[in-house]
Design a protein around this motif. Structure first.
Motif, short mmCIF file in Angstrom:
data_model
loop_
_atom_site.label_atom_id
_atom_site.label_comp_id
_atom_site.label_asym_id
_atom_site.label_seq_id
_atom_site.Cartn_x
_atom_site.Cartn_y
_atom_site.Cartn_z
N LEU A 14 0.82 -1.21 0.00
CA LEU A 14 0.00 0.00 0.00
C LEU A 14 0.85 1.26 0.00
CD1 LEU A 14 -2.79 -1.03 2.55
CD2 LEU A 14 -2.76 -1.28 0.07
N ARG A 15 2.07 1.13 0.52
CA ARG A 15 2.93 2.33 0.58
C ARG A 15 3.28 2.84 -0.82
NH1 ARG A 15 5.69 -0.93 4.41
NH2 ARG A 15 7.30 -1.33 2.83
N ASP A 16 3.38 1.91 -1.75
CA ASP A 16 3.86 2.29 -3.09
C ASP A 16 2.73 2.59 -4.07
OD1 ASP A 16 6.43 1.82 -2.14
OD2 ASP A 16 6.31 -0.31 -2.69
N THR A 17 1.60 1.90 -3.93
CA THR A 17 0.57 2.02 -4.97
C THR A 17 -0.76 2.54 -4.46
OG1 THR A 17 -0.08 -0.28 -4.60
CG2 THR A 17 1.58 0.13 -6.28
N GLY A 18 -0.96 2.65 -3.16
CA GLY A 18 -2.26 3.02 -2.64
C GLY A 18 -2.37 4.46 -2.19
N GLN A 19 -3.62 4.90 -2.07
CA GLN A 19 -3.88 6.26 -1.59
C GLN A 19 -3.85 6.31 -0.06
OE1 GLN A 19 -7.24 8.32 -3.35
NE2 GLN A 19 -7.42 6.71 -4.93
N TYR A 20 -4.03 5.14 0.56
CA TYR A 20 -4.12 5.11 2.02
C TYR A 20 -3.06 4.16 2.59
CZ TYR A 20 -8.66 6.68 0.33
OH TYR A 20 -9.64 7.33 -0.35
N THR A 21 -2.71 4.41 3.82
CA THR A 21 -1.68 3.59 4.47
C THR A 21 -2.32 2.36 5.12
OG1 THR A 21 -1.90 4.69 6.61
CG2 THR A 21 -0.38 5.68 4.99
N ALA A 22 -1.46 1.44 5.48
CA ALA A 22 -1.96 0.25 6.17
C ALA A 22 -2.62 0.63 7.50
CB ALA A 22 -0.82 -0.73 6.41
N ASP A 23 -2.12 1.69 8.14
CA ASP A 23 -2.70 2.12 9.41
C ASP A 23 -4.15 2.53 9.25
OD1 ASP A 23 -0.35 1.63 10.72
OD2 ASP A 23 0.37 3.72 10.58
N ASP A 24 -4.47 3.10 8.09
CA ASP A 24 -5.86 3.48 7.85
C ASP A 24 -6.76 2.23 7.87
OD1 ASP A 24 -5.16 6.14 7.54
OD2 ASP A 24 -4.73 5.88 5.39
N TYR A 25 -6.28 1.17 7.25
CA TYR A 25 -7.06 -0.06 7.19
C TYR A 25 -7.15 -0.74 8.58
CZ TYR A 25 -7.12 0.26 2.13
OH TYR A 25 -7.34 0.66 0.84
N PHE A 26 -6.02 -0.75 9.28
CA PHE A 26 -6.03 -1.36 10.61
C PHE A 26 -6.95 -0.59 11.57
CE2 PHE A 26 -1.72 -3.13 9.47
CZ PHE A 26 -2.16 -4.44 9.40
N ALA A 27 -6.97 0.75 11.42
CA ALA A 27 -7.82 1.56 12.29
C ALA A 27 -9.29 1.27 12.05
CB ALA A 27 -7.52 3.05 12.08
N GLU A 28 -9.63 0.98 10.80
CA GLU A 28 -11.03 0.76 10.45
C GLU A 28 -11.46 -0.69 10.66
OE1 GLU A 28 -14.88 1.33 9.36
OE2 GLU A 28 -13.35 2.88 9.68
N PHE A 29 -10.55 -1.66 10.34
CA PHE A 29 -10.96 -3.07 10.33
C PHE A 29 -10.34 -3.91 11.44
CE2 PHE A 29 -11.49 -1.53 6.00
CZ PHE A 29 -12.77 -1.95 5.70
N GLY A 30 -9.25 -3.45 12.00
CA GLY A 30 -8.62 -4.19 13.09
C GLY A 30 -7.60 -5.20 12.62
N GLU A 31 -8.00 -6.23 11.85
CA GLU A 31 -7.10 -7.27 11.37
C GLU A 31 -7.08 -7.27 9.84
OE1 GLU A 31 -5.18 -9.10 13.19
OE2 GLU A 31 -5.97 -8.52 15.16
N TRP A 32 -5.92 -7.69 9.25
CA TRP A 32 -5.81 -7.70 7.80
C TRP A 32 -6.78 -8.70 7.18
CZ3 TRP A 32 -3.90 -3.94 5.30
CH2 TRP A 32 -3.65 -4.05 3.92
N ALA A 33 -7.01 -9.80 7.88
CA ALA A 33 -7.96 -10.80 7.39
C ALA A 33 -9.36 -10.21 7.30
CB ALA A 33 -7.97 -12.02 8.30
N ASP A 34 -9.68 -9.27 8.21
CA ASP A 34 -11.00 -8.63 8.18
C ASP A 34 -11.12 -7.70 6.97
OD1 ASP A 34 -11.71 -9.93 10.52
OD2 ASP A 34 -10.92 -8.31 11.78
N VAL A 35 -9.98 -7.10 6.58
CA VAL A 35 -9.99 -6.25 5.39
C VAL A 35 -10.30 -7.10 4.16
CG1 VAL A 35 -8.66 -4.65 3.96
CG2 VAL A 35 -8.28 -4.73 6.44
N VAL A 36 -9.61 -8.24 4.06
CA VAL A 36 -9.80 -9.14 2.92
C VAL A 36 -11.24 -9.64 2.87
CG1 VAL A 36 -9.06 -11.32 1.86
CG2 VAL A 36 -7.37 -9.80 2.94
N GLU A 37 -11.77 -10.00 4.03
CA GLU A 37 -13.14 -10.53 4.09
C GLU A 37 -14.14 -9.45 3.69
OE1 GLU A 37 -16.20 -12.65 7.28
OE2 GLU A 37 -14.14 -12.17 7.86
N ALA A 38 -13.93 -8.21 4.18
CA ALA A 38 -14.86 -7.12 3.83
C ALA A 38 -14.80 -6.79 2.35
CB ALA A 38 -14.53 -5.89 4.67
#
Length: 649
Positions: A37-61
């Motif tokens: 995400l650092r290289d190609t995304g508009q948002y950081t990994a912290d943004d996703y962790f803050a919203e979803f908690g776990e990376w697996a939850d991001v993938v599931e959502a």
């Protein structure tokens, strides 16, 4: 990073995060990892962790299904993290993906590792094996390889298929001559044939891999000429036989010599064949011949003991060849067949003038009871197939004869009389002994039972006990239970059961003559009625005592406790109350919740309370009592008891 970034202090919506996440997934061709995400995304990994908690939850959502590429990327990441080939369990532990995810794309975990190209090279494995051999001074085994290197079993299996092949490629396997020399040396050291385990534990080099050079451990021993010679084994067996009562067993050989099971099995195949070769165990044909000879000489099949008495062989020799003595008799074809047995039974019945019993067979027949058991399920079946089984009419007639000649008891002890048939015949023909008695109409009727009860009542001048009925009646008290639920019910039906007034009078008589204790030791006193009479008439023993008004009153209990307090000059314990008064625990519970409460009440009525308090209280407890002295006397005494109970005295 665009203006939607959280660096501006505004929280990014979940919808935008997921939209961007899916865009990156399409771009990289797999589920994005946080670092991507650092290289190609508009948002950081912290943004996703803050919203979803776990990376697996991001993938599931994002509703993204892991693809083959995702599995490969994740496996490589874990390999870098661990610095060794990961196991399937480690994939579950360190990955946001699940085991089911890779099973949808690969047939096995090895296929995953192969596709991810995370296996070390052949050269790396070979070098690790050689380095380990240099460090330990010995050819390593698989456990040492897994424990002491960064590689796993799956690594060498991927390249070499087996550990032996891996050692061969590393130039560390021994040749046949070296292994043979090690086995020979180990045999000399032990003074006997070594086991495979001993070789693997003590021989130089890697024992198990070295044995791959041979088809089996036996083949390795043969190549090393490690087995004792045939005559050595035979001499050892003969020596053990001389010191053994009966035939020697393999355990005898192992405990008394240096030989092993492998030694005699190598030369003879089995222990029985070894005994035969040593001229200790006769051949099966020889034993069968002896069994047949004995049967012909004696006119009947011999037993094991008879076989030992009349031949030079031990019966154990037979059991070495056969599972049982009966099996040996079958093999010798000396057991009578069904027609022979039936013919002889018929002839014996004619000679005796009655149906023969099993004892008759033992005494007069050419076969034994054990022999017919091989052909029939029961003696009754033998008699029935011989056509001489007594009919129901004959059996009924015999029962009636027994009763006429010896009375009712003759039916239940026929062994003391000249009975023609055993009880088993009746059970076979009628289903049970009781049904046979019913069919013969020899059991007493209900009317006869009642009449006999009345007769004995007149003799004793009271209702008889069941044991008295058994001693003096014409039949047994158990016959009463055919018509009544209990002995008491039979007495009741006969009109001789004592009335409530009679039972009450008897309790009062015992209490007057023996005291309260006499009511509970009445079996040792002159009593007319057993306790079961009271249970039948009143429902329970205590209800009978209550109806007779022989239970102690509340005041009697307090008087008895007061006497005990006065005698002991102290507050009594529960155990002292039960052992030193004549009353039961339930007597106290009738008026008080517990014995301790009864003691408290007795203390309240005691004139010796002050002396008791001085005797049982410590200085501190006396102070507590003084604090309570302002209350009325009753509460003051209760406090003493409570203090006493707390002190454990």
């Amino acid at each position: 990073m665009n203006d939607d970034s959280t660096d501006l202090g505004t929280r990014v919506s979940r919808e935008k995060l997921l939209e961007e996440f899916k865009r990156i997934a399409d771009e990289v061709g797999h589920i994005p990892r946080p670092y991507e995400l650092r290289d190609t995304g508009q948002y950081t990994a912290d943004d996703y962790f803050a919203e979803f908690g776990e990376w697996a939850d991001v993938v599931e959502a994002a509703e993204l299904k892991p693809q083959r590429a995702d599995i490969i990327v994740e496996t490589r990441r874990i390999q870098r993290k661990l610095d060794r080939t990961p196991t399937a369990s480690q994939f579950d532990e360190y990955s946001y993906l699940e085991r089911d995810d890779y099973k949808r794309h690969f047939d096995s975990w090895r296929d995953v590792l192969t596709a991810a190209e995370v296996f070390p090279s052949e050269e790396e494995i070979i070098q690790a094996i050689r380095d380990l051999e240099q460090e330990t001074g010995d050819i390593p085994n698989t456990s040492e390889f897994a424990d002491e290197t960064a590689y796993r079993r799956v690594d060498y299996l991927y390249h070499f298929d087996s550990w032996t092949n891996a050692l061969t490629e590393a130039g560390l396997t021994k040749d046949t001559d070296e292994v043979v020399a090690e086995i020979s040396q180990l045999r000399d050291n032990l003074g006997r044939t070594p086991t495979q385990t001993e070789f693997e534990e003590q021989a130089e080099g890697h024992g198990r891999s070295s044995l791959k050079l041979f088809k089996s451990w036996t083949a390795a021993l043969e190549a090393a000429d490690a087995f004792p010679h045939r005559e050595e084994v035979l001499d050892a067996i003969r020596g053990v036989a001389r010191d053994t009562d009966g035939l020697p067993s393999p355990t005898d050989l192992l405990s008394q010599t240096a030989l092993r099971r492998l030694d005699y099995r190598h030369h003879f195949g089995s222990w029985e064949q070894a005994l035969e070769a040593a001229d200790i165990l006769p051949a099966k044909a020889e034993l069968i011949e002896e069994i047949c000879r004995l049967a012909e000489d004696s006119g009947r099949v011999s037993t094991q003991s008879e076989f030992e008495e009349n031949t030079e062989f031990h019966s154990q020799a037979v059991l070495r060849h056969f599972e049982s003595w009966e099996q040996a008799l079958e093999a010798a074809e000396v057991l009578p067949d069904k027609p022979d047995i039936l013919t002889e039974v018929e002839e014996l019945a004619e000679d005796l003038g009655r149906v023969p019993t099993e004892d008759d067979i033992e005494d007069h027949a050419s076969f034994r009871p054990r022999d017919w058991c091989q052909r029939f399920d029961s003696w009754e079946e033998v008699i029935e197939e011989a056509g001489i089984f007594p009919s129901k009419t004959k059996l009924v007639a015999e029962l009636r004869r027994l009763k006429d000649n010896w009375g009712y008891e003759g039916l239940f002890d026929p062994t003391t009389h000249a009975t023609r048939y055993p009880r088993s015949f009746y059970e076979h023909q009628f289903g049970s002994w009781e049904e046979a008695l019913d069919a013969a109409a020899v059991l007493p009727s209900e009317r006869e039972v009642v009449t006999e009860v009345k007769r004995l009542t007149e003799d004793y001048n009271r209702a008889p006990l069941s044991m008295e009925f058994d001693e003096r009646a014409n039949f047994h008290s158990r016959d009463c239970l055919r018509y009544f639920d209990s002995w008491e019910a039979a007495l009741d039906e006969a009109g001789v059961f004592p009335t409530r007034a009679e039972l009450v009078a008897e309790l009062r008589r015992i209490e007057e003559e023996q005291g309260y204790e006499g009511l509970f030791s009445y079996l040792s006193t002159e009593t007319r009625f057993p306790r079961s009479f009271y249970h039948y008439q009143f429902g329970s023993w205590d209800e009978a005592l209550e109806a007779a008004e022989v239970l102690p009153s509340e005041q009697e209990l307090l008087n008895e406790l007061g006497r005990l307090i006065q005698t002991e000059s102290t507050a009594p314990t529960r155990e002292a109350v039960l052992s030193q008064t004549c009353f039961r625990q339930q007597d106290y519970v009738r008026y008080f919740n517990s014995i301790n409460q009864a003691i408290s009440e007795a203390l309240r009525n005691s004139n010796s309370i002050d002396a008791i308090a001085d005797d049982i209280l410590t200085a501190d407890q006396r102070q507590r009592l003084q604090d309570a002295s302002r209350r009325d006397r009753r509460d003051r005494l209760v406090q003493i008891v409570r203090i006493r109970e707390c002190s454990g005295l």
